[in-house]
Design a protein around this motif. Sequence first.
Motif, PDB file in Angstrom:
ATOM      1  N   ARG A 112       0.854  -1.192   0.000  1.00  9.84           N
ATOM      2  CA  ARG A 112       0.000   0.000   0.000  1.00  9.84           C
ATOM      3  C   ARG A 112       0.886   1.237   0.000  1.00  9.84           C
ATOM      4  NH1 ARG A 112      -4.155   0.129   4.708  1.00  9.84           N
ATOM      5  NH2 ARG A 112      -2.241   0.335   5.923  1.00  9.84           N
ATOM      6  N   LEU A 113       0.610   2.139  -0.921  1.00  7.78           N
ATOM      7  CA  LEU A 113       1.337   3.407  -1.018  1.00  7.78           C
ATOM      8  C   LEU A 113       0.494   4.475  -0.340  1.00  7.78           C
ATOM      9  CD1 LEU A 113       3.734   5.040  -2.135  1.00  7.78           C
ATOM     10  CD2 LEU A 113       2.413   5.346  -4.249  1.00  7.78           C
ATOM     11  N   ARG A 114       0.992   4.968   0.790  1.00  7.13           N
ATOM     12  CA  ARG A 114       0.274   5.988   1.560  1.00  7.13           C
ATOM     13  C   ARG A 114       1.257   7.057   2.003  1.00  7.13           C
ATOM     14  NH1 ARG A 114      -3.678   4.102   6.333  1.00  7.13           N
ATOM     15  NH2 ARG A 114      -4.937   3.617   4.466  1.00  7.13           N
ATOM     16  N   ASP A 115       0.905   8.307   1.700  1.00  3.47           N
ATOM     17  CA  ASP A 115       1.744   9.462   2.060  1.00  3.47           C
ATOM     18  C   ASP A 115       3.144   9.340   1.471  1.00  3.47           C
ATOM     19  OD1 ASP A 115      -0.413  10.417   3.502  1.00  3.47           O
ATOM     20  OD2 ASP A 115       0.273   9.478   5.374  1.00  3.47           O
ATOM     21  N   GLY A 116       3.226   8.763   0.225  1.00  2.58           N
ATOM     22  CA  GLY A 116       4.509   8.692  -0.476  1.00  2.58           C
ATOM     23  C   GLY A 116       5.422   7.582  -0.027  1.00  2.58           C
ATOM     24  N   ALA A 117       4.977   6.668   0.815  1.00  2.00           N
ATOM     25  CA  ALA A 117       5.818   5.571   1.313  1.00  2.00           C
ATOM     26  C   ALA A 117       5.062   4.266   1.150  1.00  2.00           C
ATOM     27  CB  ALA A 117       6.194   5.790   2.771  1.00  2.00           C
ATOM     28  N   TRP A 118       5.835   3.210   0.839  1.00  3.15           N
ATOM     29  CA  TRP A 118       5.246   1.884   0.661  1.00  3.15           C
ATOM     30  C   TRP A 118       5.125   1.182   2.007  1.00  3.15           C
ATOM     31  CZ3 TRP A 118       2.781   0.435  -3.500  1.00  3.15           C
ATOM     32  CH2 TRP A 118       3.134   0.959  -4.747  1.00  3.15           C
ATOM     33  N   GLN A 119       4.012   0.445   2.153  1.00  5.84           N
ATOM     34  CA  GLN A 119       3.772  -0.370   3.346  1.00  5.84           C
ATOM     35  C   GLN A 119       3.495  -1.799   2.893  1.00  5.84           C
ATOM     36  OE1 GLN A 119       0.467   1.398   5.375  1.00  5.84           O
ATOM     37  NE2 GLN A 119       1.505   3.364   5.715  1.00  5.84           N
ATOM     38  N   ASP A 120       4.199  -2.748   3.484  1.00  6.84           N
ATOM     39  CA  ASP A 120       3.987  -4.160   3.185  1.00  6.84           C
ATOM     40  C   ASP A 120       2.895  -4.674   4.124  1.00  6.84           C
ATOM     41  OD1 ASP A 120       4.067  -6.816   2.528  1.00  6.84           O
ATOM     42  OD2 ASP A 120       6.247  -6.990   2.593  1.00  6.84           O
ATOM     43  N   ILE A 121       1.690  -4.866   3.587  1.00  7.85           N
ATOM     44  CA  ILE A 121       0.553  -5.272   4.414  1.00  7.85           C
ATOM     45  C   ILE A 121       0.188  -6.734   4.148  1.00  7.85           C
ATOM     46  CG2 ILE A 121      -0.356  -2.934   4.605  1.00  7.85           C
ATOM     47  CD1 ILE A 121      -2.326  -3.566   2.400  1.00  7.85           C
ATOM     48  N   GLU A 122       1.161  -7.523   3.732  1.00  8.71           N
ATOM     49  CA  GLU A 122       0.917  -8.950   3.547  1.00  8.71           C
ATOM     50  C   GLU A 122       0.514  -9.575   4.890  1.00  8.71           C
ATOM     51  OE1 GLU A 122       1.048 -12.627   1.275  1.00  8.71           O
ATOM     52  OE2 GLU A 122       1.105 -10.504   0.719  1.00  8.71           O
ATOM     53  N   PRO A 123      -0.559 -10.364   4.926  1.00  7.65           N
ATOM     54  CA  PRO A 123      -0.970 -10.977   6.211  1.00  7.65           C
ATOM     55  C   PRO A 123       0.130 -11.866   6.772  1.00  7.65           C
ATOM     56  CG  PRO A 123      -2.715 -11.154   4.569  1.00  7.65           C
ATOM     57  CD  PRO A 123      -1.504 -10.656   3.849  1.00  7.65           C
ATOM     58  N   LEU A 124       0.403 -11.704   8.042  1.00  6.20           N
ATOM     59  CA  LEU A 124       1.441 -12.488   8.696  1.00  6.20           C
ATOM     60  C   LEU A 124       0.935 -13.904   8.959  1.00  6.20           C
ATOM     61  CD1 LEU A 124       2.792  -9.853  11.240  1.00  6.20           C
ATOM     62  CD2 LEU A 124       3.709 -10.462   8.979  1.00  6.20           C
ATOM     63  N   LEU A 125       1.827 -14.868   8.785  1.00  7.20           N
ATOM     64  CA  LEU A 125       1.487 -16.268   9.014  1.00  7.20           C
ATOM     65  C   LEU A 125       2.191 -16.738  10.284  1.00  7.20           C
ATOM     66  CD1 LEU A 125       1.775 -17.700   5.395  1.00  7.20           C
ATOM     67  CD2 LEU A 125      -0.277 -16.939   6.605  1.00  7.20           C
ATOM     68  N   GLU A 127      -0.377 -24.984   1.981  1.00  9.30           N
ATOM     69  CA  GLU A 127      -0.154 -23.553   2.155  1.00  9.30           C
ATOM     70  C   GLU A 127      -1.309 -22.979   2.961  1.00  9.30           C
ATOM     71  OE1 GLU A 127       2.157 -21.441   1.353  1.00  9.30           O
ATOM     72  OE2 GLU A 127       3.530 -22.724   0.228  1.00  9.30           O
ATOM     73  N   PRO A 128      -1.000 -22.129   3.904  1.00  8.99           N
ATOM     74  CA  PRO A 128      -2.085 -21.550   4.709  1.00  8.99           C
ATOM     75  C   PRO A 128      -2.896 -20.538   3.905  1.00  8.99           C
ATOM     76  CG  PRO A 128       0.013 -20.589   5.334  1.00  8.99           C
ATOM     77  CD  PRO A 128       0.336 -21.679   4.363  1.00  8.99           C
ATOM     78  N   PHE A 129      -4.124 -20.354   4.299  1.00  5.84           N
ATOM     79  CA  PHE A 129      -5.018 -19.408   3.649  1.00  5.84           C
ATOM     80  C   PHE A 129      -4.737 -18.006   4.183  1.00  5.84           C
ATOM     81  CE2 PHE A 129      -9.120 -17.129   3.687  1.00  5.84           C
ATOM     82  CZ  PHE A 129      -9.370 -17.103   2.322  1.00  5.84           C
ATOM     83  N   ARG A 130      -4.705 -17.041   3.273  1.00  8.92           N
ATOM     84  CA  ARG A 130      -4.416 -15.654   3.637  1.00  8.92           C
ATOM     85  C   ARG A 130      -5.672 -14.816   3.407  1.00  8.92           C
ATOM     86  NH1 ARG A 130       1.473 -14.912   3.193  1.00  8.92           N
ATOM     87  NH2 ARG A 130       2.382 -16.850   2.388  1.00  8.92           N
ATOM     88  N   LEU A 182       7.025  -9.830  -9.227  1.00  8.45           N
ATOM     89  CA  LEU A 182       7.075  -8.393  -8.941  1.00  8.45           C
ATOM     90  C   LEU A 182       7.272  -8.109  -7.456  1.00  8.45           C
ATOM     91  CD1 LEU A 182       6.785  -5.479  -9.960  1.00  8.45           C
ATOM     92  CD2 LEU A 182       4.300  -5.719  -9.727  1.00  8.45           C
ATOM     93  N   ALA A 183       6.781  -8.991  -6.606  1.00  8.35           N
ATOM     94  CA  ALA A 183       6.917  -8.764  -5.163  1.00  8.35           C
ATOM     95  C   ALA A 183       8.371  -8.908  -4.705  1.00  8.35           C
ATOM     96  CB  ALA A 183       6.026  -9.740  -4.391  1.00  8.35           C
ATOM     97  N   GLU A 184       9.113  -9.830  -5.295  1.00  9.51           N
ATOM     98  CA  GLU A 184      10.509 -10.019  -4.874  1.00  9.51           C
ATOM     99  C   GLU A 184      11.375  -8.794  -5.159  1.00  9.51           C
ATOM    100  OE1 GLU A 184      11.816 -13.615  -6.657  1.00  9.51           O
ATOM    101  OE2 GLU A 184      10.453 -14.907  -5.492  1.00  9.51           O
ATOM    102  N   PRO A 185      11.350  -8.200  -6.379  1.00 11.95           N
ATOM    103  CA  PRO A 185      12.167  -6.974  -6.546  1.00 11.95           C
ATOM    104  C   PRO A 185      11.621  -5.793  -5.744  1.00 11.95           C
ATOM    105  CG  PRO A 185      10.905  -7.441  -8.538  1.00 11.95           C
ATOM    106  CD  PRO A 185      10.773  -8.637  -7.660  1.00 11.95           C
ATOM    107  N   MET A 186      10.344  -5.759  -5.450  1.00 10.12           N
ATOM    108  CA  MET A 186       9.832  -4.668  -4.613  1.00 10.12           C
ATOM    109  C   MET A 186      10.428  -4.742  -3.210  1.00 10.12           C
ATOM    110  SD  MET A 186       7.637  -2.443  -5.941  1.00 10.12           S
ATOM    111  CE  MET A 186       6.661  -1.927  -4.545  1.00 10.12           C
ATOM    112  N   ARG A 187      10.650  -5.945  -2.714  1.00 10.30           N
ATOM    113  CA  ARG A 187      11.249  -6.089  -1.387  1.00 10.30           C
ATOM    114  C   ARG A 187      12.768  -6.085  -1.425  1.00 10.30           C
ATOM    115  NH1 ARG A 187       7.046 -10.407  -0.939  1.00 10.30           N
ATOM    116  NH2 ARG A 187       5.352  -9.587   0.388  1.00 10.30           N
ATOM    117  N   GLY A 188      13.353  -6.542  -2.540  1.00 10.45           N
ATOM    118  CA  GLY A 188      14.812  -6.681  -2.582  1.00 10.45           C
ATOM    119  C   GLY A 188      15.547  -5.523  -3.222  1.00 10.45           C
ATOM    120  N   GLU A 189      14.866  -4.661  -3.967  1.00 12.88           N
ATOM    121  CA  GLU A 189      15.542  -3.533  -4.626  1.00 12.88           C
ATOM    122  C   GLU A 189      14.838  -2.239  -4.218  1.00 12.88           C
ATOM    123  OE1 GLU A 189      18.179  -1.421  -6.261  1.00 12.88           O
ATOM    124  OE2 GLU A 189      18.370  -3.595  -6.547  1.00 12.88           O
TER     125      GLU A 189
END
Length: 533
Positions: free
Chosen positions: A387-400, A459-462, A481-488
């Motif tokens: 989620r992009l809020r106030d110019g910053a990305w937030q990773d809101i993936e549900p925690l397992l 795999e658990p349900f999210r 796309l998620a991997e380069p978003m977190r790694g780069e």
Amino acid sequence: MCRFRAPRAVDNKGMTQQGDSWWDKLYDESAPDTAPTVSGDTLDDHFDTATRATTGPPGRPPPDSVIPTDAKSPTRPAGPDPRAAAPAPAPVPKSTAPEPVPPTAPPTPVAPPVPTAPPTPTAAPVPSAPVPSVPPVPGRAPWEAAETGPRTFPAPPVEAPTVQVPVPPDPPEPEKDQEQSPAAPDHAPTVQVAVPVPRPRTGFVGSRPPTYEPEPTALPVARPGELADVVADTVLDGARYGTCTLRAVSARGDSARFRGEPRRDALLTARFGHDEAALVLVAVAAGSRAAEDAHLAAADACRWIAEAVCRSHSRLSEDIRSGRRGDLKSGLHRLTDRTYGKLRARATERGLAPDEYTASLRCLLLPADPDCRTRVFFGVGGGGLFRLRDGAWQDIEPLLPERTAVTGAPVVGFGSPPAAPSAPSAPEATEDGDRLTMDLGITTAPGPLVEEPVPPPAEPFRFRASVARSGDTLLLASPGLAEPMRGEPDLARELADRWAGAEPPGLAAFLADTQLRVTGYADDRTGVAVWEA
């Protein structure tokens, strides 16, 4: 010696040959040379006639003046003929004396008088009968007689169709100094349109560009009878409902483009229902990279979850607008399990193992009601939710939860196989402390045995339901796309700068944004972005 005149010869037709005396006088040796006489058959007369034929007779009035014409000659002006003004040649008298006359000096030829302009008549004669006017024929003098009989006229020229093309206005002249030209002429106002600089077709972030080429090179192999399974290189879609704007893209990775492999990611966008009760579903599935039919499994997963949601869209839309999250989670979990059950059945039909025909599945549910800003995410497998809020990305993936923290009673049919039977141990003691001294040899029943290899843990349900705010941008990404978003970090920073504006990008701009390449990440990319108004 006297000469005798020869009798006149008569031809067979009875005609007298004339000219004997003229011939004798002209060519006789004793005849004196005759002096030139003024006649109408001289070189000057021929020259004057030719000049008048080309330029008109001398003294002719200009074409604008009206000249009355004679009834007998409609094209010849009335008045004395200019050629009639020349004196007629004097007749040559016949000589009766046989002796020749001595030659005398030739008289000086008299030039013909210059004709004067004819007087203007007071009244034009009225012709007895109307004479039709004959149009002038090109190449004929005006005083020549008109031809009689039928005439052929050329057909009128056919005009070719013309196309009017607007001529661009002349460029404005450069302004001069006020001292040289204090008063500049008035010109039409010039409208200057600022053309934005287009974005590059392909770009990259990081220290160096990737090894693969940025554009597709090889197509996947197609087989007869399986052309319906051909997958396009890139899929692009978009929509706008309520307060949200949707952009979705799925593109083949650089590695698959280089090797000629099909795109293993699948994308499906669909709307169910009408008006405010409508529900928009976006499904993203990613097949296993090691499986040959991974693209087919991903397509099946998207299609089957869409069919399940379509059958229950009225109840789901009501639960989302009412805020019943517990019912949503249990209902969507059940629909997801049914989808994966169909995948396992299809793997059996193809003679494959369940893990060879499966895919990760991630979905978004967006209500079309503008008063409802609840966005529901659910799925199974890897990927990312940002989620992009106030110019910053937030990773809101549900925690397992951690696997070690999951405890529970054992289930029959699952777990480790039973241990091998060991040597009989010493007999156990009874409650009273007595030991059994005799083994009756009773055989005990064996425990449950799993003959096939133990399947990997499921795999658990999210699930996540969140309320969006104005200006938020939600991004659902596949693993590519998620991997380069977190790694780069440079990629996340670049996308935040491009998507921080009030207006969402168009389809072409969104495709260019998601195609920013990063070294070391060459898998398929699928991204779904939702802009909140």
